[in-house]
Design a protein around this motif. Structure first.
Motif, PDB file in Angstrom:
ATOM      1  N   ILE B  24      40.564   4.633  55.506  1.00  0.00           N
ATOM      2  CA  ILE B  24      40.437   6.047  55.176  1.00  0.00           C
ATOM      3  C   ILE B  24      39.097   6.539  55.710  1.00  0.00           C
ATOM      4  CG2 ILE B  24      40.605   7.775  53.353  1.00  0.00           C
ATOM      5  CD1 ILE B  24      41.711   5.633  51.497  1.00  0.00           C
ATOM      6  N   SER B  25      39.114   7.679  56.407  1.00  0.00           N
ATOM      7  CA  SER B  25      37.859   8.222  56.918  1.00  0.00           C
ATOM      8  C   SER B  25      37.093   8.890  55.786  1.00  0.00           C
ATOM      9  CB  SER B  25      38.127   9.236  58.026  1.00  0.00           C
ATOM     10  OG  SER B  25      38.697  10.415  57.498  1.00  0.00           O
ATOM     11  N   VAL B  26      35.764   8.931  55.927  1.00  0.00           N
ATOM     12  CA  VAL B  26      34.950   9.584  54.903  1.00  0.00           C
ATOM     13  C   VAL B  26      35.329  11.058  54.808  1.00  0.00           C
ATOM     14  CG1 VAL B  26      32.615  10.116  54.155  1.00  0.00           C
ATOM     15  CG2 VAL B  26      33.080   7.967  55.315  1.00  0.00           C
ATOM     16  N   ILE B  27      35.605  11.655  55.959  1.00  0.00           N
ATOM     17  CA  ILE B  27      36.017  13.061  55.977  1.00  0.00           C
ATOM     18  C   ILE B  27      37.238  13.278  55.092  1.00  0.00           C
ATOM     19  CG2 ILE B  27      36.914  14.903  57.445  1.00  0.00           C
ATOM     20  CD1 ILE B  27      33.956  14.300  57.765  1.00  0.00           C
ATOM     21  N   GLU B  28      38.206  12.364  55.210  1.00  0.00           N
ATOM     22  CA  GLU B  28      39.414  12.451  54.393  1.00  0.00           C
ATOM     23  C   GLU B  28      39.084  12.271  52.918  1.00  0.00           C
ATOM     24  OE1 GLU B  28      42.540  13.137  54.895  1.00  0.00           O
ATOM     25  OE2 GLU B  28      43.411  12.414  53.013  1.00  0.00           O
ATOM     26  N   LEU B  29      38.213  11.341  52.606  1.00  0.00           N
ATOM     27  CA  LEU B  29      37.834  11.100  51.214  1.00  0.00           C
ATOM     28  C   LEU B  29      37.120  12.310  50.622  1.00  0.00           C
ATOM     29  CD1 LEU B  29      36.666   7.392  51.530  1.00  0.00           C
ATOM     30  CD2 LEU B  29      38.613   8.221  50.192  1.00  0.00           C
ATOM     31  N   VAL B  30      36.226  12.921  51.400  1.00  0.00           N
ATOM     32  CA  VAL B  30      35.529  14.113  50.925  1.00  0.00           C
ATOM     33  C   VAL B  30      36.542  15.218  50.668  1.00  0.00           C
ATOM     34  CG1 VAL B  30      33.915  15.937  51.593  1.00  0.00           C
ATOM     35  CG2 VAL B  30      33.324  13.551  52.011  1.00  0.00           C
ATOM     36  N   ASP B  31      37.510  15.321  51.555  1.00  0.00           N
ATOM     37  CA  ASP B  31      38.542  16.341  51.399  1.00  0.00           C
ATOM     38  C   ASP B  31      39.364  16.111  50.126  1.00  0.00           C
ATOM     39  OD1 ASP B  31      39.736  18.669  52.723  1.00  0.00           O
ATOM     40  OD2 ASP B  31      41.552  17.436  52.722  1.00  0.00           O
ATOM     41  N   ARG B  32      39.761  14.860  49.916  1.00  0.00           N
ATOM     42  CA  ARG B  32      40.587  14.540  48.756  1.00  0.00           C
ATOM     43  C   ARG B  32      39.842  14.752  47.436  1.00  0.00           C
ATOM     44  NH1 ARG B  32      43.387   8.671  49.946  1.00  0.00           N
ATOM     45  NH2 ARG B  32      44.249   9.131  52.019  1.00  0.00           N
ATOM     46  N   LEU B  33      38.551  14.433  47.423  1.00  0.00           N
ATOM     47  CA  LEU B  33      37.812  14.365  46.152  1.00  0.00           C
ATOM     48  C   LEU B  33      36.805  15.488  45.960  1.00  0.00           C
ATOM     49  CD1 LEU B  33      37.133  10.513  46.246  1.00  0.00           C
ATOM     50  CD2 LEU B  33      38.856  11.707  44.877  1.00  0.00           C
ATOM     51  N   LEU B  59      33.418   2.626  62.959  1.00  0.00           N
ATOM     52  CA  LEU B  59      33.516   3.940  63.578  1.00  0.00           C
ATOM     53  C   LEU B  59      34.802   4.055  64.371  1.00  0.00           C
ATOM     54  CD1 LEU B  59      29.831   4.226  64.810  1.00  0.00           C
ATOM     55  CD2 LEU B  59      30.846   5.233  62.761  1.00  0.00           C
ATOM     56  N   GLY B  60      35.530   5.145  64.162  1.00  0.00           N
ATOM     57  CA  GLY B  60      36.745   5.396  64.931  1.00  0.00           C
ATOM     58  C   GLY B  60      36.455   6.304  66.108  1.00  0.00           C
ATOM     59  N   VAL B  61      37.497   6.847  66.720  1.00  0.00           N
ATOM     60  CA  VAL B  61      37.282   7.812  67.801  1.00  0.00           C
ATOM     61  C   VAL B  61      36.598   9.037  67.208  1.00  0.00           C
ATOM     62  CG1 VAL B  61      39.236   7.026  69.145  1.00  0.00           C
ATOM     63  CG2 VAL B  61      39.574   8.830  67.474  1.00  0.00           C
ATOM     64  N   ASN B  62      35.923   9.802  68.059  1.00  0.00           N
ATOM     65  CA  ASN B  62      35.121  10.940  67.618  1.00  0.00           C
ATOM     66  C   ASN B  62      33.960  10.488  66.731  1.00  0.00           C
ATOM     67  OD1 ASN B  62      38.313  12.249  67.060  1.00  0.00           O
ATOM     68  ND2 ASN B  62      37.046  12.830  68.799  1.00  0.00           N
ATOM     69  N   HIS B  84      40.204  -3.120  64.748  1.00  0.00           N
ATOM     70  CA  HIS B  84      40.825  -1.947  64.128  1.00  0.00           C
ATOM     71  C   HIS B  84      41.668  -1.193  65.144  1.00  0.00           C
ATOM     72  CE1 HIS B  84      37.446  -2.695  61.256  1.00  0.00           C
ATOM     73  NE2 HIS B  84      38.472  -2.580  60.436  1.00  0.00           N
ATOM     74  N   PHE B  85      42.774  -0.673  64.649  1.00  0.00           N
ATOM     75  CA  PHE B  85      43.718   0.016  65.526  1.00  0.00           C
ATOM     76  C   PHE B  85      43.851   1.466  65.093  1.00  0.00           C
ATOM     77  CE2 PHE B  85      47.688   1.563  67.077  1.00  0.00           C
ATOM     78  CZ  PHE B  85      47.920   0.892  68.262  1.00  0.00           C
ATOM     79  N   LYS B 111      25.882 -11.765  68.255  1.00  0.00           N
ATOM     80  CA  LYS B 111      25.750 -11.775  66.800  1.00  0.00           C
ATOM     81  C   LYS B 111      27.002 -11.218  66.127  1.00  0.00           C
ATOM     82  CE  LYS B 111      21.489 -13.244  65.816  1.00  0.00           C
ATOM     83  NZ  LYS B 111      20.409 -12.373  66.337  1.00  0.00           N
ATOM     84  N   SER B 112      27.485 -10.085  66.637  1.00  0.00           N
ATOM     85  CA  SER B 112      28.669  -9.481  66.044  1.00  0.00           C
ATOM     86  C   SER B 112      29.459  -8.763  67.119  1.00  0.00           C
ATOM     87  CB  SER B 112      28.276  -8.489  64.942  1.00  0.00           C
ATOM     88  OG  SER B 112      27.618  -7.379  65.508  1.00  0.00           O
ATOM     89  N   ILE B 113      30.701  -8.433  66.787  1.00  0.00           N
ATOM     90  CA  ILE B 113      31.562  -7.779  67.765  1.00  0.00           C
ATOM     91  C   ILE B 113      32.450  -6.771  67.058  1.00  0.00           C
ATOM     92  CG2 ILE B 113      33.217  -9.678  67.561  1.00  0.00           C
ATOM     93  CD1 ILE B 113      33.916  -9.156  70.541  1.00  0.00           C
ATOM     94  N   GLN B 114      32.533  -5.585  67.641  1.00  0.00           N
ATOM     95  CA  GLN B 114      33.363  -4.527  67.070  1.00  0.00           C
ATOM     96  C   GLN B 114      34.439  -4.157  68.084  1.00  0.00           C
ATOM     97  OE1 GLN B 114      30.655  -1.262  65.734  1.00  0.00           O
ATOM     98  NE2 GLN B 114      29.080  -2.761  66.258  1.00  0.00           N
ATOM     99  N   VAL B 115      35.678  -4.184  67.634  1.00  0.00           N
ATOM    100  CA  VAL B 115      36.799  -3.904  68.530  1.00  0.00           C
ATOM    101  C   VAL B 115      37.619  -2.751  67.971  1.00  0.00           C
ATOM    102  CG1 VAL B 115      38.881  -4.802  69.579  1.00  0.00           C
ATOM    103  CG2 VAL B 115      36.894  -6.285  69.289  1.00  0.00           C
ATOM    104  N   LEU B 116      37.779  -1.719  68.800  1.00  0.00           N
ATOM    105  CA  LEU B 116      38.633  -0.591  68.434  1.00  0.00           C
ATOM    106  C   LEU B 116      39.750  -0.469  69.464  1.00  0.00           C
ATOM    107  CD1 LEU B 116      39.131   1.796  66.518  1.00  0.00           C
ATOM    108  CD2 LEU B 116      37.753   3.206  68.049  1.00  0.00           C
TER     109      LEU B 116
END
Ligand SMILES: [Mn+2]
Ligand SMILES: [Mn+2]
Ligand SMILES: [Zn+2]
Ligand SMILES: [Zn+2]
Lengths: 126, 126
Positions: B24-33, B59-62, B84-85, B111-116
């Motif tokens: 769930i994006s933070v934007i969506e959570l702010v909207d819901r709550l 982090l997702g797109v945008n 993440h997909f 050290k770490s790897i992030q895959v979108l």
DNA sequence: TTTGTTATTGCAACTGAGTTCTAATAAATT
DNA sequence: AATTTATTAGAACTCAGTTGCAATAACAAA
């Protein structure tokens, strides 16, 4: 929409990517060129050069936008897919000439993949 | 700093992640709550829950920030590493239970790897 | 239960990367 | 040289995320 006219702005920005194959953040480019180019112009020209297959962009940590030279891409085909490495010590970002194996995901249709690796670069590791 | 007191805010946010394993994006959570919680509170509680190993963020797109449930993580060890997909059709984001092979990079210390990964999700593919 | 401590919250203001709008400018064509 | 129109500078804007601080509420101690 791509670059149509060879302007001073296009030349100045291409110059920044002439030597070395290091990625450069837009923030850094705006900082370097702020006395010669407007921020808006920088964003637009970079976008045009990406359309032309001359540069490619990606997001680093803190969601900052970075650009680097393409190799073997054209206006119609972006084929230069590779992971990016951001050093947590010096902050520099490299394009890694590494073959990525896209994992098999039977439940999803994979179109593209973005990989950002963090760690210490050649200069910064102990 | 992690969650210390069981507050209404913590409960409300945990409820959002109770059912399903979708991010769930933070934007969506702010909207819901937004009628029940302040935006700042949402950002802070999510951050605390991540410190506790209850949620993880990426982090997702945008460049939007997303959160999802952790499985098998604790305050001292985040071990739930996975790609993440993000579906380009419906926008939904999944945590993929897929083993990622970190590429060998002899010139860098990884050290770490992030895959979108982008594409069409189960529901949206033709 | 009452009191005291302090983690947590709400609110307003702020930050800063990136975008949009428009009039002025300059590359390229005739 | 005149015309066309892609490009530019500048100012204003957007908006996800952050900061500072006073008010509130969890929670433990008395
Ligand atoms: Mn690259
Ligand atoms: Mn996940
Ligand atoms: Zn480094
Ligand atoms: Zn979908």
């Amino acid at each position: 929409m791509g670059v149509v006219r060879k302007t001073k702005s296009v030349d100045l920005l291409l110059d920044q990517f002439k030597s070395g194959s290091e990625a450069i953040s837009v923030i850094e480019l705006v900082d370097r060129l702020s006395s010669k180019l407007n921020k808006t112009t920088i964003y637009r020209v970079l976008n045009n050069l990406e359309d032309d297959g001359v540069l490619h962009s990606f997001l680093g940590v803190n969601s900052l936008k970075w650009y680097a030279k393409c190799s073997g891409c054209s206006k119609t085909k972006h084929s230069d897919i590779h992971p990016h490495f951001q050093c947590t010590v010096c902050g520099k970002v490299d394009c890694l000439p590494v073959k990525m194996t896209i994992p098999e995901i039977p439940t999803h249709d994979v179109k593209s993949i973005q990989v950002l690796i963090n760690g210490a670069c050649t200069n910064c590791r102990a």
